[in-house]
Scaffold this motif. Structure first.
Motif, PDB file in Angstrom:
ATOM      1  N   ALA A 108       0.835  -1.130   0.165  1.00  6.06           N
ATOM      2  CA  ALA A 108      -0.033  -0.069  -0.044  1.00  6.06           C
ATOM      3  C   ALA A 108       1.012   1.342   0.079  1.00  6.06           C
ATOM      4  O   ALA A 108       1.874   1.251   0.844  1.00  6.06           O
ATOM      5  N   SER A 109       0.539   2.200  -0.651  1.00  2.00           N
ATOM      6  CA  SER A 109       1.484   3.261  -0.865  1.00  2.00           C
ATOM      7  C   SER A 109       1.155   4.189   0.289  1.00  2.00           C
ATOM      8  O   SER A 109       2.072   5.262   0.685  1.00  2.00           O
ATOM      9  N   ALA A 110       0.039   4.087   1.145  1.00  3.10           N
ATOM     10  CA  ALA A 110      -0.237   5.024   2.206  1.00  3.10           C
ATOM     11  C   ALA A 110      -1.311   4.043   3.113  1.00  3.10           C
ATOM     12  O   ALA A 110      -1.797   3.300   2.492  1.00  3.10           O
ATOM     13  N   THR A 111      -1.218   4.449   4.430  1.00  5.04           N
ATOM     14  CA  THR A 111      -2.017   3.525   5.365  1.00  5.04           C
ATOM     15  C   THR A 111      -3.646   4.141   5.135  1.00  5.04           C
ATOM     16  O   THR A 111      -4.358   3.098   5.228  1.00  5.04           O
TER      17      THR A 111
ATOM     18  N   TYR B 231      -8.087  10.757   0.622  1.00  3.08           N
ATOM     19  CA  TYR B 231      -7.365  11.581  -0.085  1.00  3.08           C
ATOM     20  C   TYR B 231      -6.117  12.132   0.325  1.00  3.08           C
ATOM     21  O   TYR B 231      -5.103  12.296  -0.391  1.00  3.08           O
ATOM     22  N   THR B 232      -6.451  12.872   1.375  1.00  7.53           N
ATOM     23  CA  THR B 232      -5.134  13.644   1.980  1.00  7.53           C
ATOM     24  C   THR B 232      -4.254  12.724   2.356  1.00  7.53           C
ATOM     25  O   THR B 232      -3.103  12.943   2.206  1.00  7.53           O
ATOM     26  N   ALA B 233      -4.541  11.565   3.196  1.00  7.16           N
ATOM     27  CA  ALA B 233      -3.563  10.629   3.423  1.00  7.16           C
ATOM     28  C   ALA B 233      -2.859  10.128   2.320  1.00  7.16           C
ATOM     29  O   ALA B 233      -1.560   9.860   2.167  1.00  7.16           O
ATOM     30  N   ILE B 234      -3.423   9.933   1.123  1.00  6.22           N
ATOM     31  CA  ILE B 234      -2.804   9.193   0.006  1.00  6.22           C
ATOM     32  C   ILE B 234      -1.881  10.310  -0.893  1.00  6.22           C
ATOM     33  O   ILE B 234      -0.702   9.907  -1.069  1.00  6.22           O
ATOM     34  N   ILE B 235      -2.377  11.431  -1.081  1.00  5.77           N
ATOM     35  CA  ILE B 235      -1.587  12.481  -1.751  1.00  5.77           C
ATOM     36  C   ILE B 235      -0.305  12.827  -1.063  1.00  5.77           C
ATOM     37  O   ILE B 235       0.577  13.102  -1.526  1.00  5.77           O
TER      38      ILE B 235
ATOM     39  N   PHE C 278       1.210  11.519  -5.941  1.00  5.77           N
ATOM     40  CA  PHE C 278       1.461  10.420  -6.881  1.00  5.77           C
ATOM     41  C   PHE C 278       2.682  10.154  -7.644  1.00  5.77           C
ATOM     42  O   PHE C 278       2.660   9.588  -8.407  1.00  5.77           O
ATOM     43  N   LYS C 279       3.872  10.751  -7.130  1.00  9.75           N
ATOM     44  CA  LYS C 279       5.110  10.742  -7.789  1.00  9.75           C
ATOM     45  C   LYS C 279       6.079   9.738  -7.170  1.00  9.75           C
ATOM     46  O   LYS C 279       7.008   9.423  -7.761  1.00  9.75           O
ATOM     47  N   TYR C 280       5.620   9.275  -5.937  1.00 10.49           N
ATOM     48  CA  TYR C 280       6.827   8.393  -5.415  1.00 10.49           C
ATOM     49  C   TYR C 280       6.496   7.074  -5.835  1.00 10.49           C
ATOM     50  O   TYR C 280       5.452   6.597  -6.462  1.00 10.49           O
ATOM     51  N   PRO C 281       7.800   6.148  -5.893  1.00 10.57           N
ATOM     52  CA  PRO C 281       7.517   4.764  -6.564  1.00 10.57           C
ATOM     53  C   PRO C 281       6.590   3.837  -5.791  1.00 10.57           C
ATOM     54  O   PRO C 281       6.311   2.847  -6.667  1.00 10.57           O
ATOM     55  N   GLY C 282       6.136   3.969  -4.702  1.00 11.08           N
ATOM     56  CA  GLY C 282       5.320   3.169  -4.145  1.00 11.08           C
ATOM     57  C   GLY C 282       3.901   3.316  -4.589  1.00 11.08           C
ATOM     58  O   GLY C 282       2.812   2.476  -4.362  1.00 11.08           O
ATOM     59  N   THR C 283       3.555   4.342  -5.455  1.00  6.99           N
ATOM     60  CA  THR C 283       2.383   4.746  -6.181  1.00  6.99           C
ATOM     61  C   THR C 283       2.211   3.633  -6.946  1.00  6.99           C
ATOM     62  O   THR C 283       2.852   2.957  -7.926  1.00  6.99           O
ATOM     63  N   THR C 284       0.727   3.025  -6.886  1.00  9.40           N
ATOM     64  CA  THR C 284       0.452   1.881  -7.785  1.00  9.40           C
ATOM     65  C   THR C 284      -0.823   2.213  -8.662  1.00  9.40           C
ATOM     66  O   THR C 284      -1.636   3.041  -8.245  1.00  9.40           O
ATOM     67  N   SER C 285      -1.204   1.278  -9.665  1.00  7.20           N
ATOM     68  CA  SER C 285      -2.661   1.473 -10.367  1.00  7.20           C
ATOM     69  C   SER C 285      -3.644   1.471  -9.290  1.00  7.20           C
ATOM     70  O   SER C 285      -4.599   2.056  -9.556  1.00  7.20           O
TER      71      SER C 285
ATOM     72  N   THR D 225      -3.489   2.540  -6.085  1.00  9.74           N
ATOM     73  CA  THR D 225      -3.583   3.845  -5.505  1.00  9.74           C
ATOM     74  C   THR D 225      -4.472   5.011  -6.477  1.00  9.74           C
ATOM     75  O   THR D 225      -5.382   5.474  -5.890  1.00  9.74           O
ATOM     76  N   HIS D 226      -4.174   4.634  -7.769  1.00  8.00           N
ATOM     77  CA  HIS D 226      -5.024   5.696  -8.460  1.00  8.00           C
ATOM     78  C   HIS D 226      -6.450   5.312  -8.603  1.00  8.00           C
ATOM     79  O   HIS D 226      -7.401   6.241  -8.744  1.00  8.00           O
ATOM     80  N   SER D 227      -6.776   4.124  -8.694  1.00  9.31           N
ATOM     81  CA  SER D 227      -8.313   3.431  -8.642  1.00  9.31           C
ATOM     82  C   SER D 227      -8.774   3.975  -7.389  1.00  9.31           C
ATOM     83  O   SER D 227     -10.064   4.617  -7.401  1.00  9.31           O
ATOM     84  N   ILE D 228      -8.183   3.920  -6.203  1.00  2.01           N
ATOM     85  CA  ILE D 228      -8.980   4.558  -4.961  1.00  2.01           C
ATOM     86  C   ILE D 228      -8.872   5.676  -4.974  1.00  2.01           C
ATOM     87  O   ILE D 228     -10.169   6.232  -4.801  1.00  2.01           O
TER      88      ILE D 228
END
Length: 314
Positions: free
Chosen positions: A124-127, A151-155, A161-168, A170-173
């Motif tokens: 997970a890119s973020a909790t 959304y705040t947690a994720i961005i 969305f620029k760090y390498p842990g970002t996944t498809s 992440t964008h879907s959520i």
């Protein structure tokens, strides 16, 4: 996840906390979870020894978070800790050895699984992603208020969305959260474009103090305690530091009462999480932090960081 869901459904009063010096992921995840659990009729609330940083005070129900309310209520038998890898960094006043059920929700590889129930998803890119999945599993409808928190947690934890842990995923959520009707451009502005003029001027003064070492591959910015108190959140200054073309690692050193706080960032080659863990800290492969205890002199802290990274960068 099923055990997490079963325990949440079992308990009525649930306290939520996170790591010390909470960032956007910690606060967004905790507030989003709190609002979601209240939809189930739970007495959910946040305990914290830290005040909410000014840039996150716009979040729904952030006004309820107070450093004066740091301990669970006596009748609370379940405590959920989000985005916190070890016991030492927990913001609330708790004793994990007592009779309360401790649920540990996190995405850090360095998490030492201190809970009675541990759900640690390092993919997970973020909790905030984990909280989203949890609320879906609880069949909680995600409204705009919850979405704004997640959304705040994720961005914040993905650097927009620029760090390498970002996944498809992440964008879907994120897309699902945007579909609730949140004003996501305003959220971005409040977090990333909301600085007083004096802070920008301070950035200019501090950036002038950056020093390069190890063939210009290591950048170190060190500030004293007074400058640190004026600066507040240091994420933006570290981001600016990492824009230097020649460097691989950026180190931000901040003097505090206990020693010197160190924040490390890397671009491609150095796993700074391993370095942080060797000092009792933690984080991610490209972003981590720790405390150099009992080191009160910035120059001594610099020497320590240079010595460690010399093996990695030369």
């Amino acid at each position: 996840m099923n055990r997490v869901i079963q325990n949440i459904l079992h308990f009525n009063s649930i306290a939520i906390t996170y790591h010390q010096s909470p960032d956007g992921d910690a606060l967004g995840s905790a507030l989003g979870l709190m609002l979601g659990l209240r939809k189930l009729g739970k007495d959910a609330y946040i305990i914290s020894r830290d005040r909410v940083p000014d840039i996150y005070r716009f979040l729904p129900s952030a006004i309820e978070v107070s450093e004066d309310f740091a301990s669970p209520k006596e009748n609370t038998k379940c405590l959920i800790i989000v985005d916190c890898g070890n016991v030492e960094r927990i913001s609330g006043n708790i004793d994990i050895s007592d009779s309360r059920t401790i649920i540990n929700l996190d995405h850090h590889l360095s998490n030492n699984e201190y809970g009675d129930i541990n759900y640690v998803d390092t993919s997970a890119s973020a909790t905030g992603e984990i909280i989203y999945s949890l609320l879906k599993g609880l069949n909680v409808p995600i409204d705009a208020s919850i979405a704004e928190c997640l959304y705040t947690a994720i961005i914040t934890d993905t650097g927009s969305f620029k760090y390498p842990g970002t996944t498809s995923n992440t964008h879907s959520i994120a897309g699902d959260l945007i579909n609730t009707g949140i004003n996501f451009p305003l959220i971005h502005r409040r977090i990333f474009e909301n600085k007083p003029l004096q802070k920008l001027k301070l950035y200019g003064q501090l950036l002038d103090k950056i020093e390069l070492f190890l063939n210009d591959r290591l950048a170190i910015l060190a500030i004293n305690k007074e400058q640190g108190e004026t600066l507040g959140d240091n994420a933006e200054i570290i981001s600016l530091q990492m824009q230097i073309d020649t460097i691989e690692v950026g180190a931000f050193l901040k003097q505090v009462d206990e020693g010197v706080k160190v924040s490390l960032r890397s671009k491609e080659k150095v796993d700074v999480r391993k370095i942080a863990e060797s000092f009792g800290g933690g984080g991610h492969e490209r972003a981590a932090g720790f405390l150099l205890k009992d080191i009160n002199y910035i120059e001594k802290a610099k020497e320590t960081i240079i010595s460690i990274l010399e093996k990695e960068l030369i």
